[in-house]
Each structure stands twice: as structure tokens, then as C-alpha cells.
Design a protein around this motif. Structure first.
Motif, short mmCIF file in Angstrom:
data_model
loop_
_atom_site.label_atom_id
_atom_site.label_comp_id
_atom_site.label_asym_id
_atom_site.label_seq_id
_atom_site.Cartn_x
_atom_site.Cartn_y
_atom_site.Cartn_z
N THR A 136 0.83 -1.22 0.00
CA THR A 136 0.00 0.00 0.00
C THR A 136 0.86 1.26 0.00
N THR A 137 1.91 1.26 0.81
CA THR A 137 2.74 2.47 0.95
C THR A 137 3.85 2.55 -0.09
N LYS A 138 4.14 1.39 -0.75
CA LYS A 138 5.26 1.30 -1.72
C LYS A 138 6.58 1.68 -1.04
N LEU A 139 6.72 1.26 0.22
CA LEU A 139 7.92 1.53 0.99
C LEU A 139 8.49 0.23 1.54
N GLN A 140 9.78 0.29 1.85
CA GLN A 140 10.40 -0.84 2.54
C GLN A 140 10.07 -0.73 4.02
N ILE A 141 9.65 -1.85 4.64
CA ILE A 141 9.18 -1.83 6.02
C ILE A 141 10.24 -2.39 6.96
N GLN A 142 10.46 -1.65 8.04
CA GLN A 142 11.35 -2.11 9.11
C GLN A 142 10.53 -2.14 10.40
N SER A 143 10.53 -3.28 11.09
CA SER A 143 9.64 -3.46 12.24
C SER A 143 10.39 -3.36 13.56
N VAL A 144 9.70 -2.83 14.54
CA VAL A 144 10.12 -2.93 15.95
C VAL A 144 8.91 -3.44 16.73
N ILE A 145 9.14 -4.06 17.87
CA ILE A 145 8.05 -4.64 18.65
C ILE A 145 7.66 -3.68 19.77
N ALA A 146 6.35 -3.54 19.99
CA ALA A 146 5.83 -2.73 21.10
C ALA A 146 4.64 -3.45 21.72
N ALA A 147 4.33 -3.09 22.97
CA ALA A 147 3.21 -3.71 23.68
C ALA A 147 1.90 -3.35 22.99
N PRO A 148 0.97 -4.30 22.86
CA PRO A 148 -0.32 -4.03 22.19
C PRO A 148 -1.07 -2.85 22.79
N SER A 149 -1.10 -2.74 24.11
CA SER A 149 -1.82 -1.63 24.74
C SER A 149 -1.20 -0.29 24.39
N GLN A 150 0.14 -0.25 24.27
CA GLN A 150 0.82 0.99 23.90
C GLN A 150 0.55 1.34 22.44
N ILE A 151 0.45 0.31 21.59
CA ILE A 151 0.13 0.57 20.18
C ILE A 151 -1.27 1.16 20.06
N GLN A 152 -2.22 0.63 20.81
CA GLN A 152 -3.58 1.17 20.79
C GLN A 152 -3.59 2.63 21.26
N LYS A 153 -2.85 2.90 22.32
CA LYS A 153 -2.78 4.26 22.86
C LYS A 153 -2.13 5.21 21.85
N ALA A 154 -1.03 4.75 21.22
CA ALA A 154 -0.34 5.59 20.24
C ALA A 154 -1.19 5.79 19.00
N HIS A 155 -1.93 4.76 18.61
CA HIS A 155 -2.84 4.86 17.46
C HIS A 155 -3.88 5.94 17.70
N GLN A 156 -4.44 5.94 18.91
CA GLN A 156 -5.43 6.96 19.26
C GLN A 156 -4.81 8.35 19.22
N ALA A 157 -3.60 8.47 19.75
CA ALA A 157 -2.93 9.77 19.78
C ALA A 157 -2.62 10.29 18.38
N LEU A 158 -2.20 9.40 17.49
CA LEU A 158 -1.77 9.82 16.16
C LEU A 158 -2.94 10.15 15.23
N TYR A 159 -4.04 9.39 15.37
CA TYR A 159 -5.12 9.51 14.40
C TYR A 159 -6.37 10.22 14.90
N ALA A 160 -6.48 10.45 16.23
CA ALA A 160 -7.74 10.99 16.77
C ALA A 160 -8.08 12.36 16.19
N SER A 161 -7.12 13.29 16.17
CA SER A 161 -7.41 14.64 15.67
C SER A 161 -7.81 14.62 14.20
N LYS A 162 -7.07 13.84 13.40
CA LYS A 162 -7.38 13.76 11.98
C LYS A 162 -8.78 13.17 11.78
N ARG A 163 -9.10 12.15 12.58
CA ARG A 163 -10.41 11.52 12.45
C ARG A 163 -11.51 12.51 12.83
#
Length: 566
Positions: free
Chosen positions: A119-146
Motif C-alpha cells: 500500500t505504501t510502496k515503501l520498505q518496512i522495518q519493524s520494531v516490537i511494542a506492547a499491544p496496549s501501547q500501540i492502541q494508545k499511540a494509534h489513538q494519539a496519532l489519528y484521533a485529531s485527523k479523524r
């Protein structure tokens, strides 16, 4: 997959995170469902998710990151859509050239990673994070735009219907229209994430302005079309139990809202203004508060005095300060610290701002005749050991509180005064006899909140002669490092240079000398002088110590001093 599970399990055993029996229990459960071992360990509360993620990191040699320590970049919200990020449980962290670094909860979700790369046409590099922190960060990053997207969608709906209907029924839209429901929900969730104390929704002639009060200062959250105002207001009225049709008079309501695992209580005030209705929603839940006396901000000397006051079995303890200075939080924390099975604690508040299990809390209802005074009379027949009064507002309440203290109860309450010494004079001014005040009040805690400097971006500098003079330091050649908020701040502090607030105090212990001063009608200045001579750390001195420690700026200290409260 079983070999992989066994390897992760062995890593966790070696870490001391789980026992062999817990691993066997999880493996047996894995046979009956399609979940991964880590998911089972987390879901069954057999292991903390951070430790599972760390084990995955070791097994697959993928870095583990703590997202609470990572600055999210708003511009990356357009690289991976909110829907795709949520579907694949990832958060974009950094884009360098054609390589996108993302935080993932499941490093084995190759299908999701390939979809993101395609989708992004980019090379992906992964790091691991806790699921709850990902949910929290997802809310922080996308809430205003949404929220902006929801606003645009709703306005578009209004425009498209304008030709079909003479007037859109805002009340119906507020109750039934999904975009406006999501818009209000996103706004509240973003306010909670930013630890906002008040949400201001202000209709102007051509725009709707939404501002959040964060760390005591109003900050613009959104400016959108004025067409949105009636529906936003109606939606808030609807969930706050108010009359949607009534737009001519002020209204008050209350909303209980769940954000993730957090229950948030909001007090709503509606005020008719020129271009509609202004909404002020106060978030009364102390978000992120740890009910710990040491976390309030007491200096060690003041914490010892606070503990000494709370250990008494009779008398009045007053917490004083301006509106929004954290008085109730200090009282709640004090009550939490003295709770025991053999103590009966009853509070009378308007409103009850925080529910504390194990304490009997009375919510004032003036319309029904339940006032502070009437509630207190009944409380005294309920065999209390400790009574908390939300606020002493009049002579009757003050006299009942004093009578309760005289008869062997510990009473905690608040007053609106600028400093500790003026509180005892305020009670006398209310009509309580000086001898009653001096014999019942055992201590006064004056408190206010000041903004902390952001620890991530605060800027050091050497104090000049003028700064040293303001700090009361006579040696102009002394080199002292102070800190200030930099221009523009950083992402962690929302570009303000400040993050969080600190409570500063002065604690007046009512000694024999102060009792004599009260009885003889001495002034506030006289009582304050006696208290300082007896070892009270004044508010100004408390602020000065925090400036020198680099916790607050000199500007913050001067701002507090300019409010004529020191």
C-alpha cells in the motif's frame, strides 16, 4: 509453531516471568484455539505484555521499544491510513528515504506487513511494542485527523440536505446521526488523552472554536464550520441529560464516559451566547492520578506536616486555594491514606468528583433540600470518625463543622482563600467565634497548581543579576543554572514547553501562639509572620525552591506571585 511457542516460553521462564506450570497451562489452552502463546499468556493474566514482547524481541532479534518514550510524528498519519494501522495493529514511527519504521504487536503477521509495504510502496522495518501501547499511540496519532474528517463529513451531509429541507433538526441529528456522534466521541477521547481539565465549545459568527484547558492554559484544539455548532451542542445536551429543545436559559448536566479502561466523569454547563450556546465540559475525574500523598508535590517537610495532621482524631483541617487548584484531589488522597476497616468516613460534596470504594459519599441536591448544612446534621447521627465537607460556604456550615470537631471528629474541608493565614480570618468573618476557630482548626494547607517544565525540551541558562535578585540571592557573582520553556517546545509537550502541573503549598500548623493571635483578633499578616517564624515554608519559598531545582521556570514563579496570593 509449537517449537516457536516452546522457545518463547523458555525465554520467559529464564526471565522469571512465568513458571513451567504456567507455560504448560498456556500450551494446553493453545491446542483448543487459534491464539498465539503470547496472546494466551496476556489474556489469562499469566504474564505481563511487556515481558511477552521482550521475549519476542529476543527470539526474533527485533528491537523492543517503549512507545511512551517515543515522539509520534503527525505527518506519518497520512503514510498509513488509520483503518490500515488499526487492522494490522501497527503505528508508523519514522520515515527515512524509502524505509518506514513501524511498531508492531505481532512480528509474525507477514500478511499484514506485506499489505502495508504494498500500500505504501515503501520498505518496512519493524520494531516490537506492547499491544496496549500501540492502541494508545494509534489513538494519539489519528484521533485529531479523524475528528476533522468527521466534521467535514457532517457538514457535507448538512449541505446536501439543505436543498431538501428548510432547516435541519439539530436535536434529531444529535441523537441519530452517526458522524456527529463519532465527532463528539473523538473530541472527548482526545481531551482525555491530552489530560484536559476543561473543554470549551464556543460558537462564533462564522466558526466553531473548540479549546482545551491543558495544564491550566487554554489551547486551540479545532476551528471548524459554525454549521456544526447546533448539532454538537445538541449531542452533548442529549448525553448529558439536558433539555435539547431549550436554548434560552443556562443548563447543567453530567456525563459519564468510558475511554478505553478509564471511566471519565464530566460536569457540563450550557450558556446561551450571541451566536448560539457555549458549552463548558469540566472533566472532574483526576486522570492519571495516583492516590499517593508523595505524588501530590509536597516538599518532604510539608509531607511530614500533612501526615501529622491526618493522624489526629479531632479538629478541622482546611485546604485552601483558588478554583481548580487541586484542593479536592489533595483531600481525596488524604482520605485514601487514612482509610481503615475500623474507621467510618463520610463525605458531603457538590458534586461528588471521584468515587472512592469504602467511603460513604453524599451528593448535594439543593433543589431537593439536601444542602451542606442539612446533610451535615444527618451525617453527625451516622457515627462518623472522619467527615469531609466539599466546601465551607456559609456560617451555618462552618459552625456545624466546628461543633463536629469539638465533639471528637476529624473534619476535612476547603475554602477559597489565597493563603493559609487568611483562612482562619475568613472563618471569623463568616461569623464563627474566634475562640471556636482557634480551638477547632488544627492546620491549614494553602495550595495552588503551577506548570512544570517539559523534561524533554526545557532549556538551561545561567541566571543573570536580575534573576538572582528575584530569587532573593544576594551574591551577584554566583553561577546558578536555571531552566525555561524553549520557543516552540516539542511534540511531547504539545509544543508548549510545559508538561503537567505541580502542586505547591504552605502548611500552617495552628500552634498555641497562633491560637492566641486568632483569639486576640490579629491580622492575616500577623498570623502569617508567626507561622513563618515557627517554621512554615511560605508559598513563595516553595516556588523559589522549585525554580532552583529546575522543575518550574522563573516566569512561572513570577506569574504565581503576580496573582496577589503570596
Amino acid at each position: 509453531m509449537r517449537a516457536s511457542s516452546l522457545k518463547i516460553g523458555q525465554i520467559l521462564i529464564n526471565m522469571g516471568a512465568i513458571t513451567p506450570d504456567q507455560l504448560d497451562q498456556a500450551l494446553s489452552m493453545q491446542k483448543t484455539n487459534n491464539l498465539r502463546l503470547g496472546e494466551i499468556l496476556i489474556n489469562e493474566k499469566l504474564c505481563e505484555e511487556e515481558k511477552v514482547c521482550f521475549a519476542l524481541s529476543k527470539q526474533f532479534s527485533i528491537p523492543f521499544v517503549d512507545l511512551d518514550e517515543v515522539e509520534l510524528k503527525d505527518e506519518l498519519s497520512t503514510v498509513i491510513s488509520a483503518e490500515l494501522a488499526e487492522q494490522c495493529m501497527v503505528v508508523p514511527l519514522e520515515l527515512i528515504d524509502k524505509t518506514l519504521t513501524i511498531a508492531v504487536a505481532d512480528p509474525l503477521d507477514y500478511k499484514g506487513l506485506n499489505k502495508i509495504s504494498t500500500t505504501t510502496k515503501l520498505q518496512i522495518q519493524s520494531v516490537i511494542a506492547a499491544p496496549s501501547q500501540i492502541q494508545k499511540a494509534h489513538q494519539a496519532l489519528y484521533a485529531s485527523k479523524r475528528a476533522y474528517d468527521e466534521a467535514r463529513e457532517f457538514i457535507a451531509n448538512q449541505v446536501s440536505q439543505a436543498g431538501k429541507e428548510d432547516e435541519i433538526d439539530a436535536a434529531k441529528a444529535a441523537a441519530d446521526d452517526q458522524p456527529i456522534i463519532r465527532f463528539v466521541n473523538n473530541m472527548i477521547e482526545e481531551a482525555v488523552r491530552l489530560k484536559t481539565s476543561d473543554i470549551h465549545i464556543e460558537p462564533m459568527e462564522e466558526v466553531l472554536l473548540i479549546r482545551f484547558r491543558i495544564d491550566g492554559k487554554l489551547q486551540k484544539y479545532m476551528e471548524t464550520s459554525a454549521q456544526l455548532a447546533p448539532s454538537v451542542t445538541s449531542r452533548i445536551k442529549f448525553i448529558g441529560g439536558m433539555n435539547i429543545a431549550e436554548k434560552r436559559i443556562p443548563q447543567d448536566g453530567r456525563i459519564n464516559y468510558r475511554v478505553g479502561s478509564t471511566e471519565v466523569d464530566m460536569r457540563i454547563s450550557i450558556l446561551p451566547v450571541v451566536f448560539g450556546e457555549k458549552v463548558c465540559a469540566r472533566i472532574t475525574t483526576a486522570i492519571g492520578l495516583k492516590m499517593d500523598k508523595s505524588a501530590i508535590g509536597f516538599l518532604p517537610e510539608n509531607l511530614a506536616k500533612f501526615d501529622k495532621l491526618l493522624s489526629q482524631n479531632r479538629g478541622i483541617i482546611l485546604v485552601t486555594g483558588a478554583t481548580g487548584s487541586g484542593k479536592s484531589t489533595t483531600l481525596y488522597t488524604g482520605l485514601k491514606g487514612v482509610m481503615r476497616e475500623d474507621i467510618n468516613i463520610i463525605t458531603v460534596e457538590n458534586p461528588v468528583e471521584m468515587i472512592i470504594p469504602g467511603i460513604n459519599q453524599v451528593d448535594i441536591n439543593a433543589k431537593a433540600g439536601l444542602t451542606f448544612a442539612s446533610a451535615l446534621r444527618s451525617i453527625l447521627r451516622q457515627d462518623p470518625d472522619i467527615i469531609m465537607i466539599g466546601e465551607i460556604r456559609d456560617k451555618e456550615t462552618a459552625e456545624i463543622a466546628a461543633s463536629a470537631a469539638v465533639t471528637g471528629h476529624l473534619v476535612l474541608s476547603t475554602l477559597h482563600t489565597y493563603n493559609a493565614a487568611s483562612s482562619v480570618i475568613r472563618l471569623v468573618d463568616m461569623g464563627v467565634e474566634p475562640f471556636m476557630v482557634s480551638s477547632t482548626v488544627i492546620g491549614v494547607i494553602a495550595q495552588r497548581l503551577v506548570r512544570r517544565l517539559c523534561v524533554n525540551c526545557k532549556e538551561p541558562y545561567i541566571a543573570g543579576e536580575h534573576e538572582l535578585e528575584l530569587l532573593g540571592i544576594d551574591d551577584p557573582g554566583l553561577e546558578i543554572k536555571l531552566y525555561r520553556a524553549p520557543q516552540g517546545g516539542c511534540e511531547r509537550c504539545n509544543k508548549s514547553g510545559h508538561k503537567g502541573r505541580l502542586a505547591v503549598h504552605e502548611i500552617l500548623m495552628v500552634s498555641p501562639a497562633i491560637k492566641r493571635a486568632i483569639q486576640s483578633g490579629k491580622s492575616t499578616e500577623d498570623i502569617n509572620e508567626i507561622a513563618v517564624n515557627e517554621g512554615m515554608i511560605s508559598m513563595r519559598e516553595n516556588l523559589r525552591m522549585n525554580v532552583i531545582s529546575g522543575i518550574i521556570s522563573l516566569e512561572t514563579m513570577l506569574e504565581a506571585a503576580s496573582e496577589d496570593m503570596l
